[in-house]
Enzyme design. Structure first.
Site, PDB file in Angstrom:
ATOM      1  N   ASP A  24       0.859  -1.182   0.000  1.00 25.48           N
ATOM      2  CA  ASP A  24       0.000   0.000   0.000  1.00 25.48           C
ATOM      3  C   ASP A  24       0.892   1.227   0.000  1.00 25.48           C
ATOM      4  OD1 ASP A  24      -2.836   1.157   0.323  1.00 25.48           O
ATOM      5  OD2 ASP A  24      -1.700   2.210   1.859  1.00 25.48           O
ATOM      6  N   GLU A  26       0.813   5.626   0.209  1.00 22.65           N
ATOM      7  CA  GLU A  26       0.081   6.874   0.434  1.00 22.65           C
ATOM      8  C   GLU A  26       0.842   7.948  -0.323  1.00 22.65           C
ATOM      9  OE1 GLU A  26      -2.760   6.813   1.770  1.00 22.65           O
ATOM     10  OE2 GLU A  26      -2.685   4.842   2.724  1.00 22.65           O
ATOM     11  N   HIS A 182      -5.939   4.596   6.243  1.00 26.67           N
ATOM     12  CA  HIS A 182      -5.198   5.533   5.401  1.00 26.67           C
ATOM     13  C   HIS A 182      -3.781   5.784   5.899  1.00 26.67           C
ATOM     14  CE1 HIS A 182      -8.933   5.956   3.350  1.00 26.67           C
ATOM     15  NE2 HIS A 182      -9.516   6.588   4.348  1.00 26.67           N
ATOM     16  N   ASP A 187      -3.209  -0.187   6.362  1.00 28.82           N
ATOM     17  CA  ASP A 187      -3.951  -0.665   5.197  1.00 28.82           C
ATOM     18  C   ASP A 187      -3.287  -1.895   4.591  1.00 28.82           C
ATOM     19  OD1 ASP A 187      -5.633   1.425   5.669  1.00 28.82           O
ATOM     20  OD2 ASP A 187      -5.266   2.469   3.785  1.00 28.82           O
TER      21      ASP A 187
END
Length: 210
Positions: A24, A26, A182, A187
């Site tokens: 994941d 961000e 988030h 995540d």
């Protein structure tokens, strides 16, 4: 090639020579060529001698924006990072962050005999796009297949009728904490749990792997 559940490296047979690695990212926007990578996390998937998969090696890094990166304020607000360069983030350069995440994956590839890692993600094309762009930008060798992915959006939609990560996780009977969502590490952990639950609930493929 017959899948042998007793083989400690049977994961290479279960996924056609690929090692599933949940990722994941961000980011400070949606364009992998222009927007900064802010956080990255990865969890390799292991397999027991009985053929059940489980989250294995986890790694995470906060990332400093690359030189000239565009920072979308609304994207930063969404992931809860006001200043990506704040010293208390203990962020690494993009190159250092990639190497930190890639090194354990390469070690797992060697240990399992898998040929490449295959990125598992929730909307995996997004994560792979940022990983590929960063690796190309920093001239770092990536362990991941260039375009193939395993997407938990599709898998959870088929298994549970849910495509949102939080709803799919709950539908799978797993815990979900909205307050931790988030962040790349959280995540990734939940996506890894979801992926393993889906795979383990499928009938064991004890026929032949083509």
């Amino acid at each position: 090639m017959l899948i042998q559940p007793g083989d400690k490296n049977c994961i290479r047979q279960r996924f056609r020579g690929f090692l599933p690695v949940v990722v994941d990212v961000e980011t400070a926007g949606f364009d992998p060529e222009k927007n900064a990578l802010i956080e990255v996390a990865a969890v390799t998937i292991g397999m027991t001698p009985e053929g059940e998969v489980y989250p294995n090696v986890a790694v995470q890094a906060n990332v400093l924006p690359f030189k000239g990166a565009q920072l979308d304020k609304s994207a930063l607000k969404f992931i809860g990072v006001e200043d990506p360069t704040h010293p208390f983030r203990f962020a690494l350069s993009e190159k250092e962050a990639l190497k930190k995440c890639f090194d354990p994956i390469f070690r797992e590839l060697k240990a399992t005999g898998c040929t490449r890692a295959i990125l598992v993600g929730h909307n995996a094309f997004f994560d792979l796009g940022f990983i590929r762009a960063a690796a190309d930008r920093q001239k770092v060798k990536s362990p991941f297949h260039k375009f193939s992915t395993l997407d938990t959006v599709s898998l959870a939609g088929l298994a549970y009728g849910q495509t949102v990560l939080a709803k799919a996780t709950r539908a799978a009977g797993l815990d979900w904490d909205d307050s931790q969502a988030h962040s790349a590490a959280y995540d990734t952990d939940k996506t890894a749990e979801l992926f393993c639950r889906i795979v383990n609930d499928m009938p064991w493929l004890n026929q032949t792997a083509q």
